[in-house]
Design a protein around this motif. Structure first.
Motif, PDB file in Angstrom:
ATOM      1  N   ASP A  72       0.828  -1.203   0.000  1.00 44.21           N
ATOM      2  CA  ASP A  72       0.000   0.000   0.000  1.00 44.21           C
ATOM      3  C   ASP A  72       0.866   1.258   0.000  1.00 44.21           C
ATOM      4  OD1 ASP A  72      -2.280  -1.565  -0.005  1.00 44.21           O
ATOM      5  OD2 ASP A  72      -2.562  -1.426   2.167  1.00 44.21           O
ATOM      6  N   PHE A  73       1.903   1.242   0.823  1.00 38.75           N
ATOM      7  CA  PHE A  73       2.832   2.378   0.871  1.00 38.75           C
ATOM      8  C   PHE A  73       3.547   2.517  -0.468  1.00 38.75           C
ATOM      9  CE2 PHE A  73       6.823   4.201   3.108  1.00 38.75           C
ATOM     10  CZ  PHE A  73       6.410   5.497   2.871  1.00 38.75           C
ATOM     11  N   ALA A  74       3.992   1.401  -1.028  1.00 41.48           N
ATOM     12  CA  ALA A  74       4.675   1.438  -2.327  1.00 41.48           C
ATOM     13  C   ALA A  74       3.763   2.022  -3.397  1.00 41.48           C
ATOM     14  CB  ALA A  74       5.147   0.040  -2.719  1.00 41.48           C
ATOM     15  N   GLU A  75       2.487   1.660  -3.375  1.00 38.27           N
ATOM     16  CA  GLU A  75       1.553   2.171  -4.380  1.00 38.27           C
ATOM     17  C   GLU A  75       1.344   3.676  -4.230  1.00 38.27           C
ATOM     18  OE1 GLU A  75      -0.422   2.492  -7.701  1.00 38.27           O
ATOM     19  OE2 GLU A  75       0.643   0.682  -7.079  1.00 38.27           O
ATOM     20  N   GLU A  76       1.315   4.178  -2.999  1.00 36.16           N
ATOM     21  CA  GLU A  76       1.204   5.628  -2.791  1.00 36.16           C
ATOM     22  C   GLU A  76       2.419   6.347  -3.375  1.00 36.16           C
ATOM     23  OE1 GLU A  76       0.542   6.646   1.324  1.00 36.16           O
ATOM     24  OE2 GLU A  76      -0.951   5.059   1.529  1.00 36.16           O
ATOM     25  N   LEU A  77       3.596   5.788  -3.133  1.00 35.80           N
ATOM     26  CA  LEU A  77       4.821   6.379  -3.664  1.00 35.80           C
ATOM     27  C   LEU A  77       4.831   6.323  -5.190  1.00 35.80           C
ATOM     28  CD1 LEU A  77       7.156   4.693  -1.074  1.00 35.80           C
ATOM     29  CD2 LEU A  77       6.661   7.143  -1.175  1.00 35.80           C
ATOM     30  N   ARG A  78       4.414   5.202  -5.732  1.00 40.75           N
ATOM     31  CA  ARG A  78       4.358   5.037  -7.188  1.00 40.75           C
ATOM     32  C   ARG A  78       3.405   6.044  -7.810  1.00 40.75           C
ATOM     33  NH1 ARG A  78       1.295   1.955 -10.898  1.00 40.75           N
ATOM     34  NH2 ARG A  78       2.507   1.407 -12.740  1.00 40.75           N
ATOM     35  N   ALA A  79       2.281   6.307  -7.154  1.00 40.98           N
ATOM     36  CA  ALA A  79       1.315   7.287  -7.677  1.00 40.98           C
ATOM     37  C   ALA A  79       1.949   8.665  -7.785  1.00 40.98           C
ATOM     38  CB  ALA A  79       0.075   7.324  -6.789  1.00 40.98           C
ATOM     39  N   VAL A  80       2.769   9.029  -6.815  1.00 41.01           N
ATOM     40  CA  VAL A  80       3.456  10.325  -6.875  1.00 41.01           C
ATOM     41  C   VAL A  80       4.442  10.336  -8.038  1.00 41.01           C
ATOM     42  CG1 VAL A  80       5.016  11.893  -5.658  1.00 41.01           C
ATOM     43  CG2 VAL A  80       3.145  10.778  -4.421  1.00 41.01           C
ATOM     44  N   LEU A  81       5.181   9.250  -8.190  1.00 35.70           N
ATOM     45  CA  LEU A  81       6.132   9.166  -9.303  1.00 35.70           C
ATOM     46  C   LEU A  81       5.405   9.247 -10.646  1.00 35.70           C
ATOM     47  CD1 LEU A  81       8.479   6.437  -7.829  1.00 35.70           C
ATOM     48  CD2 LEU A  81       9.053   8.849  -8.221  1.00 35.70           C
ATOM     49  N   MET A  82       4.285   8.560 -10.759  1.00 34.50           N
ATOM     50  CA  MET A  82       3.497   8.619 -11.999  1.00 34.50           C
ATOM     51  C   MET A  82       2.992  10.040 -12.253  1.00 34.50           C
ATOM     52  SD  MET A  82       1.376   5.037 -11.895  1.00 34.50           S
ATOM     53  CE  MET A  82       0.445   5.457 -13.344  1.00 34.50           C
ATOM     54  N   HIS A  83       2.562  10.707 -11.193  1.00 32.82           N
ATOM     55  CA  HIS A  83       2.072  12.085 -11.304  1.00 32.82           C
ATOM     56  C   HIS A  83       3.138  12.992 -11.918  1.00 32.82           C
ATOM     57  CE1 HIS A  83      -0.051  15.757 -10.234  1.00 32.82           C
ATOM     58  NE2 HIS A  83       1.061  16.174  -9.653  1.00 32.82           N
ATOM     59  N   HIS A  84       4.384  12.701 -11.596  1.00 33.49           N
ATOM     60  CA  HIS A  84       5.502  13.501 -12.103  1.00 33.49           C
ATOM     61  C   HIS A  84       6.130  12.897 -13.368  1.00 33.49           C
ATOM     62  CE1 HIS A  84       5.560  16.429  -8.898  1.00 33.49           C
ATOM     63  NE2 HIS A  84       5.386  15.452  -8.038  1.00 33.49           N
ATOM     64  N   GLY A  85       5.458  11.920 -13.955  1.00 31.15           N
ATOM     65  CA  GLY A  85       5.939  11.330 -15.210  1.00 31.15           C
ATOM     66  C   GLY A  85       7.174  10.478 -15.053  1.00 31.15           C
ATOM     67  N   ARG A  86       7.401   9.931 -13.878  1.00 32.69           N
ATOM     68  CA  ARG A  86       8.631   9.146 -13.626  1.00 32.69           C
ATOM     69  C   ARG A  86       8.395   7.644 -13.581  1.00 32.69           C
ATOM     70  NH1 ARG A  86      12.270  13.336 -12.252  1.00 32.69           N
ATOM     71  NH2 ARG A  86      11.115  15.118 -13.042  1.00 32.69           N
ATOM     72  N   GLU A  87       7.166   7.229 -13.652  1.00 33.07           N
ATOM     73  CA  GLU A  87       6.855   5.800 -13.558  1.00 33.07           C
ATOM     74  C   GLU A  87       5.692   5.521 -14.515  1.00 33.07           C
ATOM     75  OE1 GLU A  87       6.639   1.845 -12.302  1.00 33.07           O
ATOM     76  OE2 GLU A  87       8.185   3.279 -11.819  1.00 33.07           O
ATOM     77  N   ALA A  88       5.798   4.430 -15.262  1.00 30.88           N
ATOM     78  CA  ALA A  88       4.734   4.096 -16.215  1.00 30.88           C
ATOM     79  C   ALA A  88       3.845   2.994 -15.680  1.00 30.88           C
ATOM     80  CB  ALA A  88       5.332   3.676 -17.533  1.00 30.88           C
TER      81      ALA A  88
END
Length: 88
Positions: A72-88
């Motif tokens: 769950d924590f990893a998914e929250e972090l991933r969402a932030v990265l996706m928001h900034h275009g850093r994770e697909a």
């Protein structure tokens, strides 16, 4: 869903304490503390307007959250990265 709202800037004393906490977590191989410490550092960077640094620190937090088995924590972090275009 509010993807990310950076927290307030950390004081110099808080930054020093965070750096020590991260180092201690590395020494103790405390993966959850590492994930949280890097997230806190990333939030400070985002609040400072340093998007690249924030994304770098969030990437570190993401990796440690995954290693620690905190999906769950990893998914929250991933969402932030996706928001900034850093994770697909």
């Amino acid at each position: 869903m509010n993807v990310h709202t950076p927290t307030a800037l950390l004081s110099p004393d808080e930054i020093g304490a965070l750096e020590h906490a991260i180092l201690d977590a590395h020494i103790g191989s405390d993966l959850p503390r590492l994930a949280d410490g890097y997230r806190k550092g990333g939030n400070h960077a985002f609040a400072s307007g340093e998007i690249d640094a924030g994304c770098f620190l969030f990437t570190q937090a993401y990796v440690y959250a995954l290693k620690a088995g905190l999906p769950d924590f990893a998914e929250e972090l991933r969402a932030v990265l996706m928001h900034h275009g850093r994770e697909a």
